[in-house]
Design a protein around this motif. Structure first.
Motif, PDB file in Angstrom:
ATOM      1  N   VAL A  44       0.855  -1.192   0.000  1.00  0.00           N
ATOM      2  CA  VAL A  44       0.000   0.000   0.000  1.00  0.00           C
ATOM      3  C   VAL A  44       0.888   1.238   0.000  1.00  0.00           C
ATOM      4  CG1 VAL A  44      -1.816   1.247   1.215  1.00  0.00           C
ATOM      5  CG2 VAL A  44      -1.781  -1.261   1.268  1.00  0.00           C
ATOM      6  N   VAL A  45       0.842   2.003  -1.078  1.00  0.00           N
ATOM      7  CA  VAL A  45       1.677   3.200  -1.213  1.00  0.00           C
ATOM      8  C   VAL A  45       0.765   4.388  -1.505  1.00  0.00           C
ATOM      9  CG1 VAL A  45       3.642   4.252  -2.377  1.00  0.00           C
ATOM     10  CG2 VAL A  45       3.520   1.745  -2.149  1.00  0.00           C
ATOM     11  N   PRO A  46       0.434   5.200  -0.508  1.00  0.00           N
ATOM     12  CA  PRO A  46      -0.547   6.279  -0.693  1.00  0.00           C
ATOM     13  C   PRO A  46      -0.256   7.206  -1.865  1.00  0.00           C
ATOM     14  CG  PRO A  46      -0.115   5.986   1.635  1.00  0.00           C
ATOM     15  CD  PRO A  46       0.865   5.107   0.898  1.00  0.00           C
ATOM     16  N   GLU A  47       0.999   7.628  -2.009  1.00  0.00           N
ATOM     17  CA  GLU A  47       1.324   8.560  -3.094  1.00  0.00           C
ATOM     18  C   GLU A  47       1.145   7.912  -4.465  1.00  0.00           C
ATOM     19  OE1 GLU A  47       3.392   9.841   0.601  1.00  0.00           O
ATOM     20  OE2 GLU A  47       3.185   7.944  -0.473  1.00  0.00           O
ATOM     21  N   LEU A  48       1.392   6.610  -4.550  1.00  0.00           N
ATOM     22  CA  LEU A  48       1.200   5.907  -5.825  1.00  0.00           C
ATOM     23  C   LEU A  48      -0.284   5.759  -6.124  1.00  0.00           C
ATOM     24  CD1 LEU A  48       2.478   4.336  -8.188  1.00  0.00           C
ATOM     25  CD2 LEU A  48       2.383   2.284  -6.749  1.00  0.00           C
ATOM     26  N   LEU A  49      -1.068   5.384  -5.104  1.00  0.00           N
ATOM     27  CA  LEU A  49      -2.505   5.195  -5.303  1.00  0.00           C
ATOM     28  C   LEU A  49      -3.187   6.476  -5.743  1.00  0.00           C
ATOM     29  CD1 LEU A  49      -3.511   3.087  -2.161  1.00  0.00           C
ATOM     30  CD2 LEU A  49      -2.780   2.275  -4.405  1.00  0.00           C
ATOM     31  N   THR A  50      -2.770   7.577  -5.181  1.00  0.00           N
ATOM     32  CA  THR A  50      -3.431   8.859  -5.453  1.00  0.00           C
ATOM     33  C   THR A  50      -2.710   9.691  -6.507  1.00  0.00           C
ATOM     34  OG1 THR A  50      -2.200   9.920  -3.651  1.00  0.00           O
ATOM     35  CG2 THR A  50      -4.343   8.958  -3.102  1.00  0.00           C
ATOM     36  N   GLN A  51      -1.560   9.206  -6.950  1.00  0.00           N
ATOM     37  CA  GLN A  51      -0.765   9.922  -7.966  1.00  0.00           C
ATOM     38  C   GLN A  51      -0.481  11.352  -7.517  1.00  0.00           C
ATOM     39  OE1 GLN A  51       0.367   8.428 -11.379  1.00  0.00           O
ATOM     40  NE2 GLN A  51       0.353   7.080  -9.584  1.00  0.00           N
ATOM     41  N   GLY A 179     -13.682   7.491   4.090  1.00  0.00           N
ATOM     42  CA  GLY A 179     -13.293   6.115   4.331  1.00  0.00           C
ATOM     43  C   GLY A 179     -13.117   5.383   3.017  1.00  0.00           C
ATOM     44  N   TRP A 180     -11.944   4.818   2.788  1.00  0.00           N
ATOM     45  CA  TRP A 180     -11.644   4.121   1.540  1.00  0.00           C
ATOM     46  C   TRP A 180     -11.174   2.695   1.823  1.00  0.00           C
ATOM     47  CZ3 TRP A 180      -8.202   7.662  -2.058  1.00  0.00           C
ATOM     48  CH2 TRP A 180      -8.950   8.783  -2.443  1.00  0.00           C
ATOM     49  N   ILE A 181     -11.386   1.824   0.836  1.00  0.00           N
ATOM     50  CA  ILE A 181     -10.805   0.480   0.853  1.00  0.00           C
ATOM     51  C   ILE A 181     -10.155   0.226  -0.498  1.00  0.00           C
ATOM     52  CG2 ILE A 181     -11.242  -1.999   0.997  1.00  0.00           C
ATOM     53  CD1 ILE A 181     -13.495  -1.381   2.943  1.00  0.00           C
ATOM     54  N   TYR A 182      -8.896  -0.158  -0.466  1.00  0.00           N
ATOM     55  CA  TYR A 182      -8.104  -0.405  -1.670  1.00  0.00           C
ATOM     56  C   TYR A 182      -7.970  -1.902  -1.899  1.00  0.00           C
ATOM     57  CZ  TYR A 182      -3.701  -0.976  -4.285  1.00  0.00           C
ATOM     58  OH  TYR A 182      -2.725  -1.365  -5.177  1.00  0.00           O
ATOM     59  N   ASP A 183      -8.332  -2.351  -3.100  1.00  0.00           N
ATOM     60  CA  ASP A 183      -8.172  -3.758  -3.469  1.00  0.00           C
ATOM     61  C   ASP A 183      -6.855  -3.925  -4.226  1.00  0.00           C
ATOM     62  OD1 ASP A 183      -9.528  -6.518  -3.759  1.00  0.00           O
ATOM     63  OD2 ASP A 183      -8.854  -6.042  -5.797  1.00  0.00           O
ATOM     64  N   ILE A 184      -5.949  -4.677  -3.649  1.00  0.00           N
ATOM     65  CA  ILE A 184      -4.604  -4.789  -4.203  1.00  0.00           C
ATOM     66  C   ILE A 184      -4.610  -5.443  -5.583  1.00  0.00           C
ATOM     67  CG2 ILE A 184      -2.341  -5.873  -3.870  1.00  0.00           C
ATOM     68  CD1 ILE A 184      -2.831  -5.595  -0.831  1.00  0.00           C
ATOM     69  N   ALA A 185      -5.422  -6.470  -5.764  1.00  0.00           N
ATOM     70  CA  ALA A 185      -5.401  -7.247  -7.003  1.00  0.00           C
ATOM     71  C   ALA A 185      -5.909  -6.473  -8.209  1.00  0.00           C
ATOM     72  CB  ALA A 185      -6.209  -8.528  -6.839  1.00  0.00           C
ATOM     73  N   THR A 186      -6.859  -5.561  -7.981  1.00  0.00           N
ATOM     74  CA  THR A 186      -7.492  -4.862  -9.107  1.00  0.00           C
ATOM     75  C   THR A 186      -7.191  -3.372  -9.170  1.00  0.00           C
ATOM     76  OG1 THR A 186      -9.513  -4.373  -7.850  1.00  0.00           O
ATOM     77  CG2 THR A 186      -9.406  -6.499  -9.003  1.00  0.00           C
ATOM     78  N   ARG A 188      -8.826  -1.262  -7.498  1.00  0.00           N
ATOM     79  CA  ARG A 188     -10.110  -0.610  -7.216  1.00  0.00           C
ATOM     80  C   ARG A 188     -10.108   0.003  -5.822  1.00  0.00           C
ATOM     81  NH1 ARG A 188     -16.121  -3.403  -7.649  1.00  0.00           N
ATOM     82  NH2 ARG A 188     -17.004  -2.533  -5.734  1.00  0.00           N
ATOM     83  N   ILE A 189     -10.737   1.156  -5.712  1.00  0.00           N
ATOM     84  CA  ILE A 189     -10.946   1.788  -4.418  1.00  0.00           C
ATOM     85  C   ILE A 189     -12.433   2.023  -4.222  1.00  0.00           C
ATOM     86  CG2 ILE A 189     -10.646   3.924  -3.084  1.00  0.00           C
ATOM     87  CD1 ILE A 189      -7.822   4.084  -4.097  1.00  0.00           C
ATOM     88  N   GLN A 200     -18.919   2.237  -1.985  1.00  0.00           N
ATOM     89  CA  GLN A 200     -19.233   2.288  -3.402  1.00  0.00           C
ATOM     90  C   GLN A 200     -17.962   2.494  -4.209  1.00  0.00           C
ATOM     91  OE1 GLN A 200     -21.913   5.662  -3.333  1.00  0.00           O
ATOM     92  NE2 GLN A 200     -23.708   4.315  -3.241  1.00  0.00           N
ATOM     93  N   PRO A 201     -17.880   1.900  -5.413  1.00  0.00           N
ATOM     94  CA  PRO A 201     -16.674   2.071  -6.242  1.00  0.00           C
ATOM     95  C   PRO A 201     -16.415   3.540  -6.554  1.00  0.00           C
ATOM     96  CG  PRO A 201     -18.065   0.322  -7.095  1.00  0.00           C
ATOM     97  CD  PRO A 201     -18.878   1.025  -6.053  1.00  0.00           C
ATOM     98  N   LEU A 202     -15.234   3.985  -6.271  1.00  0.00           N
ATOM     99  CA  LEU A 202     -14.878   5.377  -6.535  1.00  0.00           C
ATOM    100  C   LEU A 202     -14.901   5.676  -8.031  1.00  0.00           C
ATOM    101  CD1 LEU A 202     -14.119   7.770  -4.696  1.00  0.00           C
ATOM    102  CD2 LEU A 202     -11.725   7.205  -5.104  1.00  0.00           C
TER     103      LEU A 202
END
Length: 219
Positions: A44-51, A179-186, A188-189, A200-202
């Protein structure tokens, strides 16, 4: 360790020159808009997930993306939350859980942690989430763990609201919680809706209502 050192040298040689002006601006001050609370999990890398670029996020990472409720003994998480809100004036806080979370798996499956007493003690801050999750029916172990991840995000949002700096900023219309949930495999947040019940899917609901928004913005 050699890979880490090689990475530092590559940063200094290639990445830093490309952003030298940004780093010069950041050398004497920071003005992040968001406090991002995530798990310490290496995936889980916040800066990568959020660019986001350096300076955009103020980050807390720990086992289970946990925020202890406000109490008499202020720890590092509490101090960092207070500084982000009262010192830096962040306008948004994201509590981000993730799939296959080791901490939430341990809680959901009652894994013995006698050999890791510090971890066991830390995860007691997820007791409320565990109690709620145990009240639900689950079709599989994975479903139980996924449920625990979701309930933990909801519980930690409740915990963070007990912090005086957060409660005051929300009341004054200066702070929004997400509140967010990150799915590593896909990749998806999912984001928690304003009722605090459904994720709900972001990607499909980019304007999804925040889990907690300033009163001045409430409908």
């Amino acid at each position: 360790m050699k890979d880490i050192i090689d990475g530092v040298l590559k940063f200094q040689r290639d990445a830093y020159p490309q952003r030298s002006e940004l780093f010069q601006r950041l050398a004497t001050h920071q003005n992040p808009s968001t406090l991002f609370i995530a798990c310490s999990d290496s995936r889980v890398v916040p800066e990568l997930l959020t660019q986001r670029e350096p300076g955009d996020l103020f980050v807390i990472r720990n086992a289970g993306n946990i925020v202890p409720a406000h109490g008499s003994q202020a720890g590092g998480v509490s101090a960092t939350v207070e500084y982000a809100v009262a010192g830096l004036g962040v306008t948004d806080i994201v509590v981000c859980g993730h799939s296959d979370c080791g901490a939430m798996t341990a809680v959901a499956t009652c894994k013995c942690l006698d050999h890791m007493p510090a971890v066991a003690g830390w995860l007691r801050h997820a007791d409320a989430a565990r109690a709620v999750n145990e009240g639900h029916a689950h079709s599989s172990v994975r479903d139980r763990v996924d449920g625990m991840v979701r309930e933990n995000v909801i519980a930690q949002l409740a915990n963070i609201k007990t912090h005086p700096s957060v409660a005051r900023a929300i009341e004054q219309g200066k702070l929004t919680l997400h509140g967010w949930i990150y799915d590593i495999a896909t990749g998806r947040i999912d984001a928690l809706d304003s009722a605090g019940k459904r994720f709900q899917p972001l990607a499909d609901h980019s304007q999804v209502a925040p889990a907690s928004r300033p009163l001045a913005q409430a409908a």
